[in-house]
Structures are given as structure tokens and as C-alpha cells.
Write a protein that holds these residues in place. Structure first.
Motif, PDB file in Angstrom:
ATOM      1  N   GLY B  28       0.801  -1.221   0.000  1.00 16.56           N
ATOM      2  CA  GLY B  28       0.000   0.000   0.000  1.00 16.56           C
ATOM      3  C   GLY B  28       0.835   1.272   0.000  1.00 16.56           C
ATOM      4  N   HIS B  29       2.114   1.147  -0.332  1.00 15.86           N
ATOM      5  CA  HIS B  29       2.999   2.311  -0.358  1.00 15.86           C
ATOM      6  C   HIS B  29       2.669   3.220  -1.538  1.00 15.86           C
ATOM      7  N   ASP B  30       3.044   4.507  -1.379  1.00 15.56           N
ATOM      8  CA  ASP B  30       2.732   5.456  -2.448  1.00 15.56           C
ATOM      9  C   ASP B  30       3.920   5.735  -3.358  1.00 15.56           C
ATOM     10  N   THR B  31       5.090   5.216  -3.018  1.00 10.93           N
ATOM     11  CA  THR B  31       6.292   5.527  -3.785  1.00 10.93           C
ATOM     12  C   THR B  31       7.063   4.257  -4.104  1.00 10.93           C
ATOM     13  N   MET B  32       7.511   4.163  -5.349  1.00 11.21           N
ATOM     14  CA  MET B  32       8.294   3.010  -5.790  1.00 11.21           C
ATOM     15  C   MET B  32       9.559   3.486  -6.477  1.00 11.21           C
ATOM     16  N   TYR B  33      10.558   2.633  -6.468  1.00  8.41           N
ATOM     17  CA  TYR B  33      11.896   3.015  -6.918  1.00  8.41           C
ATOM     18  C   TYR B  33      12.528   1.888  -7.748  1.00  8.41           C
ATOM     19  N   TRP B  34      13.472   2.274  -8.593  1.00  3.46           N
ATOM     20  CA  TRP B  34      14.401   1.328  -9.201  1.00  3.46           C
ATOM     21  C   TRP B  34      15.815   1.724  -8.799  1.00  3.46           C
TER      22      TRP B  34
END
Lengths: 112, 113
Positions: B28-34
């Protein structure tokens, strides 16, 4: 940007020994995390510790934010503790959006 | 229940090909990264998306294009693969406003031959 330095770069221990890993950072931080990258490459969360002290079994961590360093203690080391330990920080200031800057890691080898 | 999952785990491909890596998080997080981990184990951020909007692009070649169809997914497309793209790519997620910890996927080891 923020600089993160970890020491020592390499550490070799006999099973049962204790060790301390250090992470120095160059600016104020919102977030500091310690990770263990196991021999299979997985990044395992150890601690979320922007300040203060936490303990989890044989591992504990302390961050002194005012002096810009964090320490990870491993007691009674086991061969399964082998791998790379990373410190990662999010620079304070509101524009990092959770971006983590990693140190170069400490490679820990524990011999039976 | 895997919190952050990425596929495939291993990817071997020839130079010049186009490939994609998929990432999904159920936190349910609002931020994703690579993030990219090079051969010396150094980890560096590539991109960040907050609620499907690109917020960080760390001077990555434009052959790399992230796509976020919704806030639970962040895919990485790589065009015209080069030998130097060989690395381990990690997806991660966090809830930035709360300032909580980031969680990482198991990584995708990309080998370009």
C-alpha cells in the motif's frame, strides 16, 4: 549530495566473535536503514533507525544523528551472518522523496 | 506473502535487444523506486515514482524507461541493451510522507551478452 562511508570495508571473523560496523554520513538525515545482502543477493531489512538504539536478537544498532554516524553491532556471529552489510540514508530537506543513498558496504565473512 | 516482488529473477539477453522487468508491491505504499547494483556491489537509485508520477530521474540513459500503470506497479523497460547494462536491478517501495522504511524486491540479475 550526501556522502555515506562505511567501515571497515572487509571483516573476517570466527564464529562466536562480536563485531561493530560503522556508517558515517555527511549531512542531516530523515531516514537511516541497515541492510544485509545475503549470498543469494537478497536485501534484508535489519533496522530502520534514523536516531536512537534498537535491538533485534543478536543484532543491535545505534544512530547518533547529531554526530552523523550509526553503528551496527553483531554479537556471537554465525556463518549465516556472512554477506554484505549496507547502510543507506535519506538526506533531510524535503526534496529526497525517500531516495536512499547507500554506503559502499562492509563484506563480512564468518568462518566456522 | 511477498511484499515487493519483481520478475524475472534472472534475465540473459543479447546486445541490442529490448527487455522489461516488472515490479509489484502489496504494502500500500505510495512511492516506488528502481535501484541498480553494479559489479562492485554499489547500489544507486535510478528512478522514483510517487502515485504514478515520476519524481526522481538520476541522469539515467533514455534507453531506460520506467512505467507505472498504478501505484502498486512500476516496470522498467530497457531498449537497445548494451554490455554495460549488465547489473542487478532492485525495485523498492516506501510510504514517503510517513518517512517509514523502504522494502526491496529480490532483484533481477540482467546479463547482456
Amino acid at each position: 549530495g550526501i556522502q555515506v562511508e562505511q567501515s571497515p570495508p572487509d571483516l573476517i571473523l570466527q564464529e562466536g566473535a562480536n563485531s561493530t560496523l560503522r556508517c558515517n554520513f555527511s549531512d542531516s538525515v530523515n531516514n537511516l536503514q541497515w541492510f544485509h545482502q545475503n549470498p543469494w543477493g537478497q536485501l534484508i531489512n535489519l533496522f530502520y533507525i534514523p536516531s536512537g538504539t534498537k535491538q533485534n536478537g543478536r543484532l543491535s544498532a545505534t544512530t547518533v544523528a547529531t554526530e552523523r554516524y550509526s553503528l551496527l553491532y553483531i554479537s556471537s556471529s554465525q556463518t549465516t551472518d556472512s554477506g554484505v552489510y549496507f547502510c543507506a540514508v535519506e538526506q533531510a530537506g524535503g526534496t529526497s522523496y525517500g531516495k536512499l543513498t547507500f554506503g559502499q558496504g562492509t563484506i563480512l565473512t564468518v568462518h566456522p | 506473502d511477498t511484499a515487493v516482488s519483481q520478475t524475472p529473477k534472472y534475465l540473459v539477453t543479447q546486445m541490442g535487444n529490448d527487455k522489461s522487468i516488472k515490479c509489484e508491491q502489496n504494502l500500500g505504499h505510495d512511492t516506488m523506486y528502481w535501484y541498480k547494483q553494479d559489479s562492485k556491489k554499489f547500489l544507486k537509485i535510478m528512478f522514483s515514482y510517487n502515485n504514478k508520477e515520476l519524481i526522481i530521474n538520476e541522469t539515467v540513459p533514455n534507453r531506460f524507461s520506467p512505467k507505472s500503470p498504478d501505484k502498486a506497479h512500476l516496470n522498467l523497460h530497457i531498449n537497445s541493451l548494451e554490455l554495460g547494462d549488465s547489473a542487478v536491478y532492485f525495485c523498492a517501495s516506501s510510504q514517503v510522507r510517513v518517512g517509514t522504511e523502504a522494502f526491496f524486491g529480490q532483484g533481477t540479475r540482467l546479463t547482456v551478452v
